[in-house]
Design a protein around this motif. Structure first.
Motif, PDB file in Angstrom:
ATOM      1  N   ALA A 169     -80.230  78.445  18.742  1.00 50.23           N
ATOM      2  CA  ALA A 169     -80.154  77.890  20.096  1.00 50.23           C
ATOM      3  C   ALA A 169     -78.841  77.151  20.342  1.00 50.23           C
ATOM      4  O   ALA A 169     -78.586  76.706  21.459  1.00 50.23           O
ATOM      5  CB  ALA A 169     -81.331  76.950  20.336  1.00 50.23           C
ATOM      6  N   CYS A 170     -78.018  77.012  19.291  1.00 50.82           N
ATOM      7  CA  CYS A 170     -76.720  76.340  19.480  1.00 50.82           C
ATOM      8  C   CYS A 170     -75.578  77.368  19.430  1.00 50.82           C
ATOM      9  O   CYS A 170     -74.410  77.001  19.450  1.00 50.82           O
ATOM     10  CB  CYS A 170     -76.523  75.266  18.414  1.00 50.82           C
ATOM     11  SG  CYS A 170     -75.351  73.972  18.893  1.00 50.82           S
ATOM     12  N   ALA A 235     -70.105  77.230  24.899  1.00 51.81           N
ATOM     13  CA  ALA A 235     -70.451  76.199  25.885  1.00 51.81           C
ATOM     14  C   ALA A 235     -71.322  76.822  26.965  1.00 51.81           C
ATOM     15  O   ALA A 235     -70.924  77.800  27.604  1.00 51.81           O
ATOM     16  CB  ALA A 235     -69.178  75.631  26.497  1.00 51.81           C
ATOM     17  N   ALA A 236     -72.504  76.236  27.158  1.00 52.79           N
ATOM     18  CA  ALA A 236     -73.474  76.818  28.086  1.00 52.79           C
ATOM     19  C   ALA A 236     -73.026  76.716  29.542  1.00 52.79           C
ATOM     20  O   ALA A 236     -73.369  77.556  30.361  1.00 52.79           O
ATOM     21  CB  ALA A 236     -74.820  76.122  27.913  1.00 52.79           C
ATOM     22  N   GLY A 237     -72.237  75.703  29.884  1.00 51.36           N
ATOM     23  CA  GLY A 237     -71.882  75.479  31.291  1.00 51.36           C
ATOM     24  C   GLY A 237     -70.534  76.056  31.697  1.00 51.36           C
ATOM     25  O   GLY A 237     -70.116  75.912  32.839  1.00 51.36           O
ATOM     26  N   PRO A 440     -79.707  76.314  31.314  1.00 50.72           N
ATOM     27  CA  PRO A 440     -80.238  75.925  30.005  1.00 50.72           C
ATOM     28  C   PRO A 440     -79.095  75.499  29.076  1.00 50.72           C
ATOM     29  O   PRO A 440     -78.121  76.228  28.917  1.00 50.72           O
ATOM     30  CB  PRO A 440     -80.909  77.211  29.499  1.00 50.72           C
ATOM     31  CG  PRO A 440     -81.186  78.008  30.722  1.00 50.72           C
ATOM     32  CD  PRO A 440     -80.096  77.670  31.688  1.00 50.72           C
ATOM     33  N   SER A 441     -79.227  74.316  28.514  1.00 47.12           N
ATOM     34  CA  SER A 441     -78.145  73.777  27.686  1.00 47.12           C
ATOM     35  C   SER A 441     -78.244  74.338  26.274  1.00 47.12           C
ATOM     36  O   SER A 441     -79.238  74.981  25.919  1.00 47.12           O
ATOM     37  CB  SER A 441     -78.259  72.255  27.642  1.00 47.12           C
ATOM     38  OG  SER A 441     -79.490  71.912  27.030  1.00 47.12           O
ATOM     39  N   LEU A 442     -77.227  74.073  25.471  1.00 50.04           N
ATOM     40  CA  LEU A 442     -77.330  74.361  24.042  1.00 50.04           C
ATOM     41  C   LEU A 442     -78.572  73.633  23.533  1.00 50.04           C
ATOM     42  O   LEU A 442     -78.909  72.564  24.034  1.00 50.04           O
ATOM     43  CB  LEU A 442     -76.091  73.839  23.301  1.00 50.04           C
ATOM     44  CG  LEU A 442     -74.750  74.487  23.664  1.00 50.04           C
ATOM     45  CD1 LEU A 442     -73.615  73.767  22.949  1.00 50.04           C
ATOM     46  CD2 LEU A 442     -74.731  75.963  23.322  1.00 50.04           C
ATOM     47  N   HIS A 443     -79.235  74.217  22.563  1.00 49.34           N
ATOM     48  CA  HIS A 443     -80.479  73.703  21.964  1.00 49.34           C
ATOM     49  C   HIS A 443     -81.704  74.000  22.837  1.00 49.34           C
ATOM     50  O   HIS A 443     -82.815  73.655  22.456  1.00 49.34           O
ATOM     51  CB  HIS A 443     -80.422  72.194  21.647  1.00 49.34           C
ATOM     52  CG  HIS A 443     -79.489  71.856  20.530  1.00 49.34           C
ATOM     53  ND1 HIS A 443     -79.606  70.718  19.754  1.00 49.34           N
ATOM     54  CD2 HIS A 443     -78.413  72.517  20.031  1.00 49.34           C
ATOM     55  CE1 HIS A 443     -78.636  70.690  18.864  1.00 49.34           C
ATOM     56  NE2 HIS A 443     -77.897  71.776  19.016  1.00 49.34           N
TER      57      HIS A 443
END
Ligand SMILES: [Zn+2]
Ligand SMILES: [Zn+2]
Length: 473
Positions: A169-170, A235-237, A440-443
């Motif tokens: 998830a990271c 980076a999710a964003g 959805p963010s990292l993790h």
């Protein structure tokens, strides 16, 4: 007027004539040109053909982006293997095995089980600088909900019993594929660089201890000490296709603090016969925030979060003790010390104020803050802009997350750079925006990178940086 067909062997992508139409016949491009312009067209086409035969292949053969696209199928396959088989921190046995095998395949000298499940691959290519690339190996105890066909089905026994899902998830699966892809590219283009590549698979990043374990095992003594260390994090964003970096502080000091307040338990109806550890803890929770607002310089980032508080069993029983867990974040080392000392003082003060005995305070030092070397960033920024595009190299925000990649530069003393690689395509980012939902963010159980553009950008950027740092003499 009228048109004639000419075979010239050029695809429309390189044909210089705007009014020329193309169609494919018997695997050759047929051009339909206007008769009056035929000779000029022939000359133009032959010139372009000559140019493409003599010049373009040379320019593109060494181009990382072209290489990545040509090898995308096997890279995605490798990514999916890592994604489908995540392992938790300190348990990365099979992941490190596969990582090592991939390095061996391209001719690295490989050392396994170095500082836990750490892997070190050395690729020698003559005299020159030593450049270290690092990827992290571990997944997280998260049950995947991405709906991807390759979603992880892995479950393991959790720390507090019961089964938990495991997921990358990271994005460490992307980091590994990115590093191995970069290494494959560099192995295939040894005529374009020289020096020693040090390729690191680091365990237990999520627990903040894998980098130190490898350094303590003698990473910088048993192998050549790197001149420069590089790493990526997805980076999710940030939209895929883009990277982001900055010189100086980019990620935070991360420390954990456990505080146990001791009171004297008793009946909830007779508080005067007790010392209430919950009131004691409540005083502390509010008071400790004044550390940030009143004691730390307003321009210095600092965060104290009480993430867990546990006490008591029933409405009318005052418990004997209360246990709190805090995460503490900062950039500057002196702020870090001030926060940790201040937390101890505030905890003692809360105990003193209710007449309780000294609290038990345990500080577990986590990862030190990550500061990218300013000169290295200044050097590589134009390299990244040339390899990608000006608009695709962003200035990174400072964040209060942590990364133990910082340990390599802190302990080794060499310049280091970690840069973000955008993980989610713009369409998907916009869709979340339109729905008014956070990305959805990292993790997050719903986080997934868009594999192909992320690999193209990450490998192109990383390989271009290495080629610049290890020039052919
Ligand atoms: Zn993480
Ligand atoms: Zn991570």
């Amino acid at each position: 007027m009228g048109s004639v067909s000419k075979l010239c062997g050029l695809s429309p992508a390189v044909c210089p004539q705007l009014d020329c139409h193309h169609r494919l016949e018997n695997n050759a491009w047929v051009q339909l040109t206007l008769r009056g312009k035929e000779t000029m067209h022939k000359v133009l086409c032959l010139t372009v053909l000559l140019f493409s035969l003599l010049v373009l292949p040379r320019a593109q053969a060494g181009d990382p982006a072209t290489w990545v696209n040509a090898n995308m199928e096997s890279l995605v396959k490798l990514y999916i293997h890592f994604h489908e088989n995540p392992e938790l921190s300190f348990q990365e046995e099979k992941t490190s095995q596969r990582f090592a095998e991939e390095l061996e395949k391209i001719g690295c000298q490989v050392t396994q089980n170095f500082g836990g499940y750490g892997v070190v691959g050395i690729m020698e290519n003559g005299a020159g600088p030593v450049v270290m690339l690092r990827a992290d190996l571990d997944g997280l105890p998260v049950t995947e909900r991405t709906g991807r066909p390759y979603a992880s089905q892995i479950q393991v026994e959790g720390e507090s019993g019961g089964m938990v899902g495991v997921m990358h998830a990271c994005g460490h699966d992307i980091h590994m594929t990115n590093l191995l892809g970069t290494a494959q590219y560099l192995a295939a283009h040894k005529d374009q660089w020289q020096g020693t590549l040090m390729l690191i698979g680091q365990p237990a990043e999520e627990r903040g201890s894998g980098a130190v374990a490898m350094i303590d095992a003698g990473l910088f003594e048993k192998f050549k000490k790197p001149d420069v260390c590089l790493a990526i994090h997805c980076a999710a964003g940030i939209p895929s296709g883009k990277i982001a970096l900055r010189g100086g502080f980019m990620m935070a000091n991360v420390d954990s603090v456990d505080v146990t307040f001791y009171g004297r338990g008793g009946h909830g109806a007779y508080p005067h016969t007790t010392v209430d550890p919950i009131v004691e803890a409540a005083k502390f929770v509010l008071d400790v925030q004044t550390m940030v607002s009143r004691e730390i310089k307003p321009t210095e980032p600092a965060v104290i979060t009480v993430g867990s508080i546990h006490a008591g069993t029933k409405h009318n029983i005052i418990p004997d003790d209360c246990h709190l867990q805090l995460t503490v974040r900062s950039y500057a080392d002196d702020v870090r010390v001030k926060l940790l000392e201040g937390i101890k003082r505030k905890a003692r003060a809360a105990a003193l104020s209710v007449g309780a005995k000294e609290p038990l305070i345990k500080v577990s030092e986590g990862t030190p803050s990550l500061a990218n070397d300013e000169d290295l960033v200044a050097r590589l920024n134009p390299v990244f802009k040339k390899a990608l595009a000006d608009k695709d190299v962003l200035v990174a925000d400072q964040v209060m997350g942590g990364e133990d990649f910082s340990q390599f530069g802190r302990q080794g003393g060499m310049p280091t750079l970690l840069f973000w690689v955008g993980a989610v395509n713009q369409d998907r980012l916009s869709r979340y925006g339109k729905m008014g939902l956070p990305i959805p963010s990292l993790h997050s159980a719903e986080f997934y990178p868009d594999t192909e553009p992320v690999l193209t950008t990450g490998i192109t950027a990383m390989a271009s940086a290495v080629l610049d740092l290890m020039p052919r003499q």
